[in-house]
Design an enzyme around this catalytic site. Structure first.
Site, mmCIF file in Angstrom:
data_model
loop_
_atom_site.group_PDB
_atom_site.id
_atom_site.type_symbol
_atom_site.label_atom_id
_atom_site.label_comp_id
_atom_site.label_asym_id
_atom_site.label_seq_id
_atom_site.Cartn_x
_atom_site.Cartn_y
_atom_site.Cartn_z
ATOM 1 N N CYS A 113 0.833 -1.204 0.000
ATOM 2 C CA CYS A 113 0.000 0.000 0.000
ATOM 3 C C CYS A 113 0.880 1.271 0.000
ATOM 4 C CB CYS A 113 -1.002 -0.051 1.145
ATOM 5 S SG CYS A 113 -2.506 0.869 0.755
ATOM 6 N N HIS A 219 -3.525 -5.515 0.546
ATOM 7 C CA HIS A 219 -3.005 -5.829 1.887
ATOM 8 C C HIS A 219 -2.888 -7.339 2.104
ATOM 9 C CE1 HIS A 219 -2.798 -1.873 3.820
ATOM 10 N NE2 HIS A 219 -3.680 -1.551 2.889
ATOM 11 N N GLU A 221 -1.015 -8.822 4.094
ATOM 12 C CA GLU A 221 -0.765 -9.144 5.516
ATOM 13 C C GLU A 221 -2.068 -9.428 6.260
ATOM 14 O OE1 GLU A 221 -1.027 -6.144 4.361
ATOM 15 O OE2 GLU A 221 -2.172 -4.979 5.816
HETATM 16 N N1 LIG Z 1 -2.250 6.853 2.308
HETATM 17 C C1 LIG Z 1 -2.097 6.102 1.084
HETATM 18 C C2 LIG Z 1 -1.686 4.671 1.420
HETATM 19 C C3 LIG Z 1 -2.837 3.851 1.926
HETATM 20 C C4 LIG Z 1 -2.425 2.777 2.924
HETATM 21 O O1 LIG Z 1 -1.303 2.410 3.065
HETATM 22 N N2 LIG Z 1 -3.429 2.314 3.663
HETATM 23 C C5 LIG Z 1 -3.225 1.461 4.791
HETATM 24 C C6 LIG Z 1 -3.926 2.008 5.984
HETATM 25 C C7 LIG Z 1 -3.586 1.386 7.287
HETATM 26 C C8 LIG Z 1 -3.000 -0.017 7.234
HETATM 27 O O2 LIG Z 1 -3.752 -0.961 6.939
HETATM 28 O O3 LIG Z 1 -1.815 -0.160 7.509
HETATM 29 C C9 LIG Z 1 -3.361 6.131 0.262
HETATM 30 O O4 LIG Z 1 -4.402 6.563 0.763
HETATM 31 O O5 LIG Z 1 -3.333 5.694 -0.893
#
Ligand SMILES: N[C@@H](CCC(=O)NCCCC(=O)O)C(=O)O
Length: 252
Positions: A113, A219, A221
């Site tokens: 992400c 995600h 994970e």
């Molecule tokens: N802010 C960026 C990246 C989005 C992101 O990494 N979301 C994960 C949120 C929390 C987590 O699950 O660790 C965007 O909005 O594209």
């Protein structure tokens, strides 16, 4: 007994009262400990104190995690963000040079992400600063129960012949989606691994990299041990980190 690979899990900077603190969402370190069978080491974002070369010499792999914060647009030549946008310049200033140095050194790397967006920016790519907004295809409303936010919502087409195909992923996979930004121009030397139905690039690898070097917008994970596709990514990352640790042990 051989030691587990030491895998750096990059943190985010945050605040508790007047204090600056490091934040790390448990799910990333847990996925490293379970699916990758590594020893997670939370890496503080101290760009002025920690040199990428020193980090790389001390670890067997690096996980660039997701985060609610957005990369500051000046890092990729974009116009300023709307007022109120959450940023984390300490994280930007460590993660971007670290991505480049780790790939150059052949240290196994996985970006998720925000971590995936950092990979693209580190290699000269750009981002869309806002896709379609909360409630639309890529970003669930943040007031939904977390199980729903991280449920699989859309399909991706896996481009044949790349890292994801070698891991045994099918041509079309279903993934979760928790992001408001996305890849605009793909960075130099990066290979497109997966694309959403709307054309958004959601997976990248490094062409001709010396070691595992993958970034994904989704995600893996999340509930990694219950999803074969997600687990395959962490397992391959862990194997690459183990190979690196064993090579280091032979050298010393
Ligand atoms: N802010 C960026 C990246 C989005 C992101 O990494 N979301 C994960 C949120 C929390 C987590 O699950 O660790 C965007 O909005 O594209």
């Amino acid at each position: 007994m051989s030691r587990p690979p030491m895998i750096g899990v990059i943190a985010c900077s945050g605040k508790i009262g007047p204090h600056t603190v490091q934040l790390s969402n448990d799910k990333y370190a847990e996925a490293v400990a379970t699916a990758a069978e590594g020893l997670p080491v939370i890496l503080p974002v101290f760009p002025a104190l920690l040199d990428p070369a020193q980090i790389i010499a001390s670890l067997d792999g690096l996980l660039f995690t997701g985060s609610p914060s957005n990369i500051e647009p000046h890092q990729y030549g974009g116009p300023p963000s709307p007022p109120g946008t959450e940023h984390d310049p300490a994280r930007d200033n460590l993660a971007l040079p670290l991505w480049r140095a780790a790939v150059e050194a052949g240290l196994p790397v996985l970006g998720i992400c925000r971590g995936f967006q950092e990979m693209n920016v580190a290699f000269g790519g750009t981002l869309h600063q806002q896709l379609d907004g909360p409630g639309a295809d890529h970003e669930p409303p943040s007031n939904e129960p977390v199980q729903e936010q991280y449920a699989r919502t859309h399909a991706l087409t896996v481009r044949p012949g790349g890292v994801l195909t070698r891991l045994g992923l099918k041509d079309v996979i279903e993934v979760n989606s928790v992001h408001g930004q996305g890849i605009a121009r793909v960075g130099q030397g990066l290979r497109i691994e997966a694309v959403a139905e709307d054309g958004l690039v959601e997976g990248l690898s490094v062409e001709g990299s010396r070691a595992f070097a993958l970034g994904v917008q989704w995600h893996p994970e999340w509930e990694v041990m219950e999803n074969a596709d997600y687990r395959a990514i962490f397992r391959a990352f862990g194997e690459a980190c183990r190979a690196r640790a064993e090579k280091d042990a032979r050298r010393s």
